[in-house]
Scaffold this active site. Structure first.
Site, PDB file in Angstrom:
ATOM      1  N   GLU A 264       6.670  -9.076  12.197  1.00  0.00           N
ATOM      2  CA  GLU A 264       5.377  -9.761  12.266  1.00  0.00           C
ATOM      3  C   GLU A 264       5.228 -10.450  10.927  1.00  0.00           C
ATOM      4  O   GLU A 264       5.247  -9.798   9.885  1.00  0.00           O
ATOM      5  CB  GLU A 264       4.288  -8.717  12.537  1.00  0.00           C
ATOM      6  CG  GLU A 264       2.974  -9.312  12.918  1.00  0.00           C
ATOM      7  CD  GLU A 264       1.938  -9.029  11.872  1.00  0.00           C
ATOM      8  OE1 GLU A 264       1.741  -9.911  11.008  1.00  0.00           O
ATOM      9  OE2 GLU A 264       1.340  -7.936  11.906  1.00  0.00           O
ATOM     10  N   CYS A 301      -3.266 -10.355   8.195  1.00  0.00           N
ATOM     11  CA  CYS A 301      -2.418 -11.255   8.995  1.00  0.00           C
ATOM     12  C   CYS A 301      -3.284 -12.143   9.871  1.00  0.00           C
ATOM     13  O   CYS A 301      -2.857 -13.202  10.303  1.00  0.00           O
ATOM     14  CB  CYS A 301      -1.512 -10.458   9.933  1.00  0.00           C
ATOM     15  SG  CYS A 301      -0.899  -8.940   9.262  1.00  0.00           S
TER      16      CYS A 301
END
Lengths: 525, 525
Positions: A264, A301
């Site tokens: 990720e 994120c």
């Protein structure tokens, strides 16, 4: 519990002899004791060998054993008490309240996976009965999913608990039946050791083979690469930078036996403000946006790095109010000196882009690693012709894009790379436009949300924390939520296997009480 | 229906201008008319652009529309009648009865996926209700899987129908909602065109956008690489050689946006004969093994290339009987001159290995592409020290391994690369040993079967035609059976989306009558 600077290799504690490092307090840039030793190639080898040896035993533990192991870890983390929170706060600069929340999320994740394991849906148990009369006869066919093998986990700097040693990757891999070898993040080594020892103890207390868990310390470019290159490792979970993720993907694909990497990596999380929502909720949107942008020094994120609207009085008013709200925001300490330097560099790169105009800034930074928030603005056409504006600047930085019409909004949306999230603010009056936006957002993002902000990722069955490249290296999965377990499984078909050799999940009398697909029909236990 | 040598690009038929080729009759090595033109880069571009344009519309067709489209293709293939079988027989050298069986399997696959689409389990519909009272409140979260995007499909030489233009990859991708661009296999271009025209017509008859299907002709190293490199393509399905599959994996991973490749490549399918089974069924095992080995000139991915037993009187008797049975087998024509040459080369490489002894051969070959079957034998220790013995020789060649004891059988098993299948012959008296073998076989193979032979892959819900590298490039999936659809999907989470914007699969009143996971509980419609 004392922090020793040692790694955890199976049941042993080992001080690495290939170099060393101290954690750093980012609020002072001072080293924190003790010193941690880096793993030698032999240490990596040993951790991986133990994981390989533990695999067949661990993957065939009962669902109840595995669920209870996960719950033991959760309890152990809570039992650490304030020592864990204090150490994590010192290493990361994150506020205590935030870390307490994150600890809650971490243990909830472990408990969610205990439920996922007990439910057993992840096994995909499927039975096609024999049809001996058919020409040609059909044999008895049964399918279950089994664990992929030992998993290498690389924790994230920005979630020292929830995306780290006992974070979502570890929890989902252990739930799937995979031993785990963690490469501890150098930004929070003491926190890592405390949590690692809880898992090490849970392995012993639950009577599991020692190789189910190890934790190594070292540089990503050395220990990390050795770990991913080891033949016993069969999958990788990673949360971090695009360059770090891609380096692991490269190593994994060049192995004699290539393995999947779930990295990720990078997302700028566009927020679309549609006309009526923008007009009727200008002030509230501006405040909520700035709150989301600056939360945790923007170190998520899912931080909203782009805000997109049609140029209008309301849009300009939104920017003015957002600029004002931003000016009231204190600078917050970032996680590490390196992350702070990258933020300063990224912000100054943006400041050099000619057609990008400053909207507002947060309070200037005083302590060494504190970040000053920034909001800039450009036109749709500038965004469409300036590739640098799509690069993630990790921290409290965002760009507003004022488009000349809705068609340009669609063009901006189509021009985006893959994202973890895409957000739409819309009232009922905006739904016709929202409908036109949605198909493109589905192609670009793993999560689409309305009338909220993307920071805050719920740990649930329906969560997707993933998305097309470069948000992740594998859009077919999520790293948060129940479905994260699917990453570490593969199907095996058993054809005409004698009843006494069948795994419990596939036995006729359904001893595990699973939901199963029998002759094409989903059948509850 | 006439075969024209043209490619199918959306609704158009186009003669490629980048070179040309004729199909070849392998029984005579003569060219077959007409000539087929190779795609230019523009042709590839156009097929991919059309696929990209069709994607949003096609992926949101109703489940019923998509199911009925698949059934229309199935009916169209049957309606082609004998012309399809005759052309396929001429191009492949395969017997008419085998091709009729393969056609049945092909249409059954399409119909299975119609059922899979109607059932809708593949959508993984999941709902977590909002918890507004919780601190912090939980938003409404809903998850469904959506199609990945346009898929490039590379058919196999050895299944001109079931693994080709309308084969399992195409059927599962179309079922998932992905447009498909097929690179037709040069070994059966006329067959490809006939089937391709059926799909092209079904697209029109079902009122779908033309870009849902295209079929290109050309060299894998050119047209294939261009296709996989095109940004509109989001996944690849391939069945063929290890070198061909790995070339596509490389291209896919080096794209700006890397994409998944499902390459089914190479497997030698070990068959373990345990003691009591071998002793009590010697003659029958020998005959059935030789039948499986030579079926279809050994041109199956699941051909039994290894037979493993403990050295004993029964094992030697098995070999003697197998050698005798083999001597009665006629040589069969292989699919292409290239495949035949590779078989001759592979067999002669084996013949040069010093410690490998010939057990028996089939009838010598007379027609140009006919293959003589071969069975050889070596000791366990020779196998363990000779890497070349693990290389697949595509065709009717197999190696028997006589081990000194069961421990060496386990060592041989552990030394194997990933496999599509692993087979065990065992009576009840052998189950204790079988139990020791099983964990290793689960780690090595996608399908484990007892007391049968691996050739013959049932199309069912529980089938797995996949396995660890190098059997496939992605062990987490299957290319045959209902679960093949999972390869072409990714999850999307919808957070707090207004009811009128929700996809049907996730609406409160469940209009699609789906099984859904609601607040963690699996709920039938």
């Amino acid at each position: 519990m004392q922090i020793t600077g040692k790694m955890l290799i199976g049941k042993n504690s080992v001080f690495g002899l290939a170099g060393n490092i101290n954690a750093i307090d980012p609020s002072t840039n001072q080293q924190i004791e003790p010193v941690f030793g880096f793993a030698t190639a032999d240490d990596v080898q040993q951790a991986c060998d133990l994981a390989g040896q533990a695999f067949d035993t661990y993957r065939e533990t009962s669902l109840e054993q595995r669920a209870s192991f996960l719950e033991t870890i959760a309890t152990g983390i809570m039992d650490l008490g304030p020592v864990l929170i204090e150490r994590a706060a010192q290493e990361t600069g994150l506020p205590v309240a935030r870390l307490e929340g994150e600890r809650g999320r971490t243990v909830n994740q472990l408990r969610l996976f205990a439920k996922v394991v007990r439910d057993g849906y992840f096994l995909d148990a499927t039975i096609d009965s024999a049809l001996p009369e058919r020409a040609p006869p059909r044999p008895d066919l049964r399918l279950r999913k089994i664990a992929l093998g030992p998993v290498a986990v690389f924790g994230a700097s920005n979630f020292p608990l929830a995306f780290s040693v006992a974070g979502g990757d570890t929890a989902s891999a252990l739930a799937a039946g995979c031993p785990v070898v963690v490469k501890a993040h150098n930004a929070h080594l003491g926190t890592a050791e405390l949590v690692g020892r809880v898992i090490q103890k849970a392995v012993a207390d639950c009577g599991l083979p020692e190789g189910v868990f190890s934790m190594l310390v070292g540089a990503g470019s050395q220990v990390g690469q050795q770990l991913v290159g080891h033949p016993a490792i069969k999958a990788v979970g990673f949360t971090g930078s695009r360059s770090g993720g891609l380096a692991l993907v490269r190593t994994a694909s060049q192995r004699k036996e290539p393995i999947p990497v779930y990295a990720e990596m990078s997302s700028i999380n566009p927020v679309f403000l549609l006309d009526d929502a923008l007009k009727t909720q200008t002030a509230q949107l501006a405040q909520n946006f700035v709150d989301s942008l600056t939360l945790g020094a923007g170190q998520f994120c899912t931080n909203p790095g782009l805000v997109i609207a049609i140029d209008s009085d309301a849009a300009r008013s939104f920017l003015e109010l957002a600029g004002q709200a931003l000016e009231k925001k204190q600078a917050s300490t970032m996680l590490t000196p390196g992350i702070h330097q990258a933020y300063v560099k990224g912000s100054s790169h943006l400041a050099e882009i000619a057609d990008l105009t400053l909207v507002g800034k947060g309070q200037p930074a005083e302590s060494p690693c504190a970040a000053q928030a920034v909001l800039s603005v450009c036109s749709g056409s500038t965004f469409l012709t300036t590739a640098a504006l799509q690069e993630e600047v990790f921290g409290p930085s965002s760009i507003a894009i004022l488009c000349k019409d809705f068609n340009e909004v669609l063009q901006v949306s189509e021009s985006l790379e893959g994202q973890l999230t895409a957000t739409v603010h819309a009232t009922a009056a905006d739904h016709d436009l929202a409908k036109k936006l949605l198909p493109g957002l589905e192609r670009k993002a793993g999560r689409i949300l309305f009338n909220g902000f993307p920071t805050g990722v719920e740990v649930a069955h329906a969560m997707v924390h993933g998305g097309p490249f470069p948000a992740t290296s594998d859009s077919r999965s999520t790293s948060v939520g129940a479905k994260a377990i699917d990453r570490f499984l593969r199907p095996v078909c058993y054809q005409a296997i004698p009843a006494d050799l069948l795994p419990a999940a596939l036995q006729d009398n359904n001893p595990l009480q699973l939901a199963r697909l029998i002759d094409g029909k989903l059948t509850l236990a």
